[in-house]
Design a protein around this motif. Structure first.
Motif, short mmCIF file in Angstrom:
data_model
loop_
_atom_site.label_atom_id
_atom_site.label_comp_id
_atom_site.label_asym_id
_atom_site.label_seq_id
_atom_site.Cartn_x
_atom_site.Cartn_y
_atom_site.Cartn_z
N TYR A 37 15.87 40.77 22.68
CA TYR A 37 17.34 40.78 22.76
C TYR A 37 17.84 42.23 22.81
N GLU A 38 17.27 43.06 21.93
CA GLU A 38 17.69 44.47 21.87
C GLU A 38 17.34 45.18 23.18
N VAL A 39 16.16 44.87 23.73
CA VAL A 39 15.74 45.50 24.99
C VAL A 39 16.67 45.06 26.12
N PHE A 40 16.94 43.75 26.15
CA PHE A 40 17.82 43.20 27.21
C PHE A 40 19.20 43.84 27.15
N LYS A 41 19.68 44.03 25.92
CA LYS A 41 20.99 44.63 25.70
C LYS A 41 21.07 46.01 26.37
N GLN A 42 19.96 46.74 26.30
CA GLN A 42 19.96 48.09 26.90
C GLN A 42 19.87 48.02 28.42
N LEU A 43 19.25 46.94 28.92
CA LEU A 43 19.02 46.85 30.36
C LEU A 43 20.21 46.29 31.15
N VAL A 44 20.99 45.43 30.51
CA VAL A 44 22.11 44.79 31.23
C VAL A 44 23.05 45.79 31.88
N PRO A 45 23.45 46.85 31.14
CA PRO A 45 24.39 47.78 31.77
C PRO A 45 23.82 48.41 33.04
N LEU A 46 22.49 48.48 33.15
CA LEU A 46 21.90 49.09 34.34
C LEU A 46 21.91 48.12 35.52
N TRP A 47 21.95 46.86 35.22
CA TRP A 47 21.76 45.88 36.26
C TRP A 47 22.97 44.95 36.48
N GLY A 48 23.66 44.64 35.41
CA GLY A 48 24.75 43.66 35.51
C GLY A 48 25.88 44.15 36.38
N LYS A 49 26.76 43.21 36.73
CA LYS A 49 27.93 43.55 37.53
C LYS A 49 28.81 44.48 36.71
N LYS A 50 29.70 45.20 37.40
CA LYS A 50 30.56 46.16 36.72
C LYS A 50 31.30 45.48 35.56
N ARG A 51 31.80 44.27 35.85
CA ARG A 51 32.58 43.53 34.87
C ARG A 51 31.74 43.21 33.62
N THR A 52 30.50 42.81 33.85
CA THR A 52 29.64 42.39 32.74
C THR A 52 29.26 43.59 31.87
N LYS A 53 29.14 44.73 32.53
CA LYS A 53 28.73 45.92 31.80
C LYS A 53 29.73 46.29 30.71
N CYS A 54 30.99 45.95 30.99
CA CYS A 54 32.03 46.34 30.05
C CYS A 54 31.89 45.60 28.72
N PHE A 55 31.26 44.43 28.77
CA PHE A 55 31.21 43.65 27.54
C PHE A 55 29.92 43.93 26.78
N PRO A 56 30.03 43.97 25.48
CA PRO A 56 28.78 44.09 24.73
C PRO A 56 28.00 42.79 24.88
N ILE A 57 26.71 42.91 24.93
CA ILE A 57 25.90 41.71 25.12
C ILE A 57 26.00 40.74 23.94
N SER A 58 26.12 41.34 22.74
CA SER A 58 26.28 40.48 21.57
C SER A 58 27.66 39.92 21.70
N PHE A 59 27.95 38.77 21.86
CA PHE A 59 29.29 38.29 22.16
C PHE A 59 30.25 38.57 21.03
N GLY A 60 29.90 39.52 20.20
CA GLY A 60 30.71 39.86 19.05
C GLY A 60 32.18 39.94 19.38
N LYS A 61 32.48 40.72 20.43
CA LYS A 61 33.89 40.93 20.76
C LYS A 61 34.52 39.69 21.37
N ARG A 62 33.68 38.80 21.86
CA ARG A 62 34.21 37.60 22.50
C ARG A 62 34.10 36.38 21.57
N GLY A 63 33.74 36.66 20.33
CA GLY A 63 33.53 35.57 19.36
C GLY A 63 34.75 34.67 19.21
N GLU A 64 35.91 35.30 19.21
CA GLU A 64 37.14 34.52 19.03
C GLU A 64 37.36 33.57 20.20
N GLU A 65 37.04 34.10 21.39
CA GLU A 65 37.21 33.25 22.57
C GLU A 65 36.23 32.08 22.55
N VAL A 66 35.00 32.39 22.12
CA VAL A 66 33.98 31.33 22.06
C VAL A 66 34.43 30.25 21.06
#
Ligand SMILES: Cc1ncc(COP(=O)(O)O)c(C=O)c1O
Length: 566
Positions: A70-99
């Motif tokens: 999970y920790e490794v993936f977290k570091q890799l997503v910003p390199l590969w994910g879409k611009k929009r996805t990069k903005c979000f932390p992988i741990s849905f921490g910030k999106r917890g309320e929405e979830v």
């Protein structure tokens, strides 16, 4: 289903990723370089119990690497994910309320989201274990001095599969972000739609229940639910006392005595009772009735029915402001005139007839005078004695009371033929179990209207006058009945630059107003009231009624004027 999902998740999220890592660990303990054929052979020779034990170890390893992967993936997503996805932390921490919002409001979407999360975990854990295995096995063989071509090939294949899994994990990650974004957008939009109701400017049609009225009614639904006619127990007595008190309150507000108040299901029933009741009782001697072309349909349709059974009805015309000509009224009275029925305030224009003068004329000519006061009741002071009114009807839902209850004042001594038989309730005039909560609500509503009348009418009149002045100045409207005395919260006007129908459609989500009268809205016809005032069909069709109420303030005007009309 849940347990099935769990086992699939365990298999692909822990056991399968755990196997290459278990093999890698075992090969690290081997002194000689790993030989793939040898490795396969060794696996084939494993006993059942050793295989099961190996799977258990694989599971434990695969499960525990989830956190690391999970920790490794977290570091890799910003390199590969879409611009929009990069903005979000992988741990849905910030999106917890929405979830949490999705879990509560859109459980189906939450299920899909959970599946995306599970697939994401399976993919990134698979990626992690395969890449670790591929790289690890080559390094270990190299260190042991035997990096063979088949091991290099194995590394190559592992890395290709791990890359495919990483790409899949990123996709699931992006889809879950998209799902969260879309779901919360829709949930918030629906919420907004429900809470963003149009501005209500149709208080003449009906009013919301005043919470204080609701509180007064509440006990009579749940605790004091007795039948007011049951005199053998306290439930009935309590209900009967409540009705008695309500009758007194209503009588006091119009200067009548309690026995003159009769409860009905509303003004329409009261009108039917007054007109039919009087005609059936006295009509054989005096079949002539006088009314006005601009009356509510409840009066006009009842008169039409009475004509069918022998009444002779005169329909007085009105002037361009909607007022009856008093002289014409006087000259229409005949020897056989039984009754004059003229409304207190018109329900489309708010125009007030000169009830005092009409009452006097009727009294001096010994003609019964009935007034439909449905719109005036609770809005302006009424006095049946001073105004020589013989019968008057009212309705609770126009004054922040409940729907389905109203009443008829009948002056003592006037005999009406009952229209509803069965039990002799309401002094023998209107049978049927009394609507006790409704009656209590009606009394509370009129009490509140009486006590707040001055403040409310001053406030609403100012809003109405300011509105009309600005709109007329802007050349947008022409007010109907402007020169007549009117109820303070009414404005009926022609739209000068747009058809009323398109205006109403255009502003359907912003503004609740009436075209003509809501009571007639089943019949889409130009208003008979406005036509009687001399408006052409087109001008009548282009007219709108705005009626302000307790919920209106100067901001309502601002909003409706600026956002909607200008
Ligand atoms: C003047 C007038 N009379 C009678 C009625 C009918 O009242 P109810 O809805 O209580 O039957 C209305 C309702 O709009 C009205 O405005």
């Amino acid at each position: 289903m849940d347990s099935f999902r769990l086992s699939i998740f365990d298999l692909f999220g822990a056991i399968i990723p755990g196997i290459p890592m278990l093999i890698l660990i075992i090969s690290l303990f081997d002194k000689s370089p790993t030989n793939i054929l040898n490795l396969i052979e060794r696996t084939e020779n494993l006993s059942l119990s050793t295989s099961l034990l190996a799977l258990l170890f694989a599971y434990l390893i695969g499960f525990s690497t989830q956190y690391l992967s999970y920790e490794v993936f977290k570091q890799l997503v910003p390199l590969w994910g879409k611009k929009r996805t990069k903005c979000f932390p992988i741990s849905f921490g910030k999106r917890g309320e929405e979830v949490s919002l999705i879990r509560e409001k859109a459980p189906e979407n939450y299920k899909v989201l959970n599946t995306f999360f599970a697939h994401r975990t399976m993919c990134y854990n698979g990626f992690f274990s395969l890449s670790l295995f591929g790289i690890g096995i080559s390094i270990s063989n190299f260190v042991k001095g035997g990096l063979s071509a088949d091991v290099l090939g194995l590394t190559f294949i592992s890395l290709i599969f791990s890359f495919i899994l990483l790409r899949r994990a990123v996709s699931f990650h992006e889809w879950s972000h998209d799902l969260i974004t879309d779901s919360t957008f829709i949930i918030k939009k629906i919420k907004k739609k429900l809470t963003d109701s149009p501005i209500y400017l149709d208080y003449a049609s009906t009013t919301p229940l005043d919470p204080r009225v609701f509180e007064a009614m509440r006990p009579y639904f749940m605790e004091d639910y007795g039948n007011a006619a049951s005199n053998t127990h306290t439930y009935g007595e309590r209900a009967s006392i409540a009705v008695k008190e309500s009758r007194k309150i209503i009588a006091d507000t119009i200067h009548a005595i309690p026995e003159e108040i009769h409860f009905t299901s509303g003004a329409t029933e009261a009108i039917n009772l007054a007109l039919k009741g009087a005609f059936l009782n006295y009509g054989h001697q005096k079949p002539h009735i006088i009314t006005v072309q601009t009356e509510h349909k409840a009066v006009l349709d009842t008169c039409a029915y009475l004509e069918e059974i022998g009444a002779d009805v005169t329909y007085l015309s009105v002037n361009s402001d909607g007022l009856v000509d008093i002289e014409q009224l006087e000259s229409s009275i005949r020897k056989d005139t039984l009754l004059v029925s003229i409304m207190y305030a018109n329900n489309e224009t708010g125009v007030l007839h000169d009830i005092q003068r009409i009452g006097k004329i009727c009294k001096s000519n010994q003609v019964l005078f009935f007034t439909d006061a449905t719109q005036a009741f609770g809005k302006i002071p009424l006095n049946v004695l001073e105004q020589s009114i013989d019968m008057l009807c009212f309705s609770a839902h126009k004054i922040y009371g409940p729907k389905g209850v109203g009443g008829l004042y009948v002056k003592k001594g006037i005999k009406l033929t009952p229209q509803i038989h069965g039990g002799g309730h309401e002094f023998g005039l209107r049978s049927g179990t009394l609507n006790v909560p409704g009656i209590v609500g009606l009394a509370k509503a009129i009490q509140l209207c009486q006590s707040e009348m001055e403040e409310v009418s001053t406030r609403l009149e100012k809003i109405r006058d300011d509105f009309e002045e600005e709109m007329e100045k802007a050349g947008k409207i022409k007010v109907n009945g402007k020169n007549a005395p009117r109820l303070p919260h009414f404005s009926n006007f022609q739209l000068l630059n747009e058809e009323a129908e398109s205006f109403i459609l255009r502003n359907r989500n912003k503004l609740a107003v009436a075209q003509g009268s809501a009571c007639n809205s089943a019949l889409i016809q130009p208003s008979h009231v406005l036509k009687a005032m001399g408006l052409s069909d087109q001008d009548a069709e282009n007219s709108i009624r705005i009626s302000w109420g307790n919920g209106s303030n100067s901001k309502t005007l601002e909003k409706s004027e600026i956002e909607i009309l200008f």
